[in-house]
Design an enzyme around this catalytic site. Sequence first.
Site, PDB file in Angstrom:
ATOM      1  N   LYS A 154      -7.409   1.315 -10.685  1.00  0.00           N
ATOM      2  CA  LYS A 154      -7.193  -0.115 -10.988  1.00  0.00           C
ATOM      3  C   LYS A 154      -6.450  -0.266 -12.310  1.00  0.00           C
ATOM      4  CE  LYS A 154     -11.317  -1.729  -8.442  1.00  0.00           C
ATOM      5  NZ  LYS A 154     -10.720  -2.458  -7.303  1.00  0.00           N
TER       6      LYS A 154
ATOM      7  N   ASN B  33     -16.446 -10.888   2.680  1.00  0.00           N
ATOM      8  CA  ASN B  33     -16.035 -10.425   3.999  1.00  0.00           C
ATOM      9  C   ASN B  33     -16.908 -11.078   5.082  1.00  0.00           C
ATOM     10  OD1 ASN B  33     -15.046  -8.955   6.113  1.00  0.00           O
ATOM     11  ND2 ASN B  33     -16.137  -7.082   5.621  1.00  0.00           N
TER      12      ASN B  33
ATOM     13  N   ASP C 252       0.877  -1.169   0.000  1.00  0.00           N
ATOM     14  CA  ASP C 252       0.000   0.000   0.000  1.00  0.00           C
ATOM     15  C   ASP C 252       0.922   1.229   0.000  1.00  0.00           C
ATOM     16  OD1 ASP C 252      -3.349   0.150   1.175  1.00  0.00           O
ATOM     17  OD2 ASP C 252      -2.216   1.765   0.201  1.00  0.00           O
TER      18      ASP C 252
ATOM     19  N   VAL D 214      -7.865  -2.634  -4.126  1.00  0.00           N
ATOM     20  CA  VAL D 214      -7.877  -1.221  -3.716  1.00  0.00           C
ATOM     21  C   VAL D 214      -9.293  -0.667  -3.861  1.00  0.00           C
ATOM     22  CG1 VAL D 214      -5.472  -0.929  -4.394  1.00  0.00           C
ATOM     23  CG2 VAL D 214      -7.286  -0.379  -6.026  1.00  0.00           C
TER      24      VAL D 214
ATOM     25  N   HIS E 163     -13.224 -12.668  -6.467  1.00  0.00           N
ATOM     26  CA  HIS E 163     -14.051 -11.857  -5.575  1.00  0.00           C
ATOM     27  C   HIS E 163     -14.270 -12.604  -4.273  1.00  0.00           C
ATOM     28  CE1 HIS E 163     -18.136  -9.957  -4.465  1.00  0.00           C
ATOM     29  NE2 HIS E 163     -17.147  -9.179  -4.049  1.00  0.00           N
TER      30      HIS E 163
END
Length: 651
Positions: free
Chosen positions: A401, A447, A341, A394, A444
């Site tokens: 991207k 969470n 990052d 991100v 993908h």
Amino acid sequence: MPKLSQWKFGIDFERIGWLTIDTPSAPVNVLSTTAILELEKLVARFEDLAASDELVGVVLLSSKGSGFIAGADITEFDDLSDPVEMTKALRRAHALFDRIERLPIPFVSGIHGFCLGGGLELALATHYRIAVNNDKTRIGFPEVKLGIFPGFGGTGRSMNVMGPVPAMQIMLTGKYLRAGAARGMGLVDKLVRHRDQLRWEARKAILQKRKSKPAGFTKRVMAMGPLRKFIADKMRATVKKKVRPEHYPAPFSLIELFEDKGNDPVAMRAGEIERFPKLMDSGTAANLRRLFFLSEGLKKQGVRKPPKPKFARVHVIGAGVMGGDIAAWCAYRGLAVTLQDLDMERIQPALDRAKKLFKKRLKKPIAVNAAMARLEADVAGKGAARADVIIEAVVENLEIKQKIFAQVESVAKPGAVLATNTSSIELERIAEDLKDPSRLVGLHFFNPVAQLPLVEVVRSKVNSDLAIRTGCSFASFIGKSPVVVKSAPGFLVNRVLMPYLLKSIERVEAGEAQELLDAAAVAFGMPMGPIELMDVVGLDVGHSVANELGQPVAEDSKFARLLAQGNLGRKTGRGFYRWTKGRAEKGSVPEHSNLAELGRELVQPLVDECEVCVKEGIVSSADMADIGVILGTGFAPFLGGPLKARQDGKA
Ligand code: T1G
């Protein structure tokens, strides 16, 4: 010796019999009807040879690298739905295992890898169990995940050596034990460090006539008199927190059997034969069996022909919640991970979260430190050039991207997987300026990454088969379940979930109690109600997914007002509910004549959208829609998924 196809047997110069199981052309050993029939003939021979002193003991081993025995042969269950046939088969297995237990010579099991279900029940019928103490050994009763419970005598025998409470716990949860835990709980009597020590240790056990010890009085007392009823009530209450008897009868039936016969292992075993056929014949068992095979099928979407891809290093770009948790998960699964990052301030929180996960999952400090050593902060992004897989996670911004992938493509190894975790932007647009757009796939994750098994492997119009298969191989390699979806807004899970959540919220806006709708969805079989789920997902996330699906949230709605006030749900302590210590503060549920029916009504938009997704080719089949939605949303597994439930008139 009888003609054998599932077993090999030979007697050595010390008159020890060496019995190995090797299910023909299968990656794991299973106890099929044929295997049981052949074992019957073998045991009859053992009885004769023991009587004539030509056999002083038998050792049972597996000749497969994958493990000992993975249980009864699940592929035979559909043909055994007739309760009379099933009862006969169970009686036969029980009689056989009883004969093994009564053999006058020692019978020792040598366990490596998987020892599950009926395989564990066979090992429990032998007199002494030795297991390899390494990370591959897994021992347990997964039957409850198939809508049944142990049916080859495992209830009584496991209680005998473990004591009723630990035995019931592993049968009710379906949890697999590692070797050390199995030894500590009495399921295994001796541990060895390597598989090639099993033979020597088993030989010693035979010559010394070693026998497994029953659980001590302090454990067995838990199944006696009024204590047993008390324990049974506590077990019922604990299971009820997770599942309902009308959805999953098996654990409740097992608890009833324990309450009725738990102080008598023989009666407990006999009770299996009475109860098992009804459970096997239930819709829940049939649906869970179908889901088992669908999940197994997901593992086959990877690269099948050599050269198989190797995954040693992963580079993750973006240390936010998703990127950080993907990186942590890959490190937990043993890969070397670099996390990039803009600065350490952004990366550090991810490392801190990772350490919490490792402590929770790996426990031992040495393992935690090793996992932390595998997860390296990488502000400069040097890891991209040596990574086998590069995952971008991100902010959902197209230009950022595109810039990242232009840079990554210039340094990535040939053959490295380029993946984006985007949940909304079409791959074709992210990939449009790449030299080779066919390389960029979507991975993908959901969470929380550590909890949710699904990875949507997103396929663009230009992806090669190899790129998709490699993405699936990687997902399986890190212990996730890949479902291939077409690159279209919302892919599969968000696409079907959103209409269900938004329509439910509309009903709340129109005045229905949110507690009622949430209770109804749970009564139907969802893991959590739609309003609570929106709070958990986050109203900001829900809002952006709704926009990308062209279903914008109405300006003059409670949803919009909450959003404007910054009440985003659980993460801010206030959404549709107030949240304290991670729990929603709910009012009482208003009276309703048929909650489950209301729940069925609520999920209609989800099921309708699943049908559209199959028609549009978002997923390749109704089966993939079912397994994908179950893995991604927890949709009622006992109903087999949204489309199976509709086909059965249940949704
Ligand atoms: N029966 C039939 N096939 C089985 C099987 C089983 N029990 N277990 C695995 N397979 C197949 C699976 O479909 C796949 O086949 C291959 O073997 C495994 O490859 C009386 C009634 C053991 C942890 O529930 O959890 O005993 O697709 O890549 O990832 O009380 O398979 O390759 O052709 O999956 O290392 C209880 C279920 C039965 C165990 C291995 N046992 N199996 O996973 O290998 S009920 C289970 C698993 C019972 C008794 C009751 C996993 C595994 P294919 P794989 P893996």
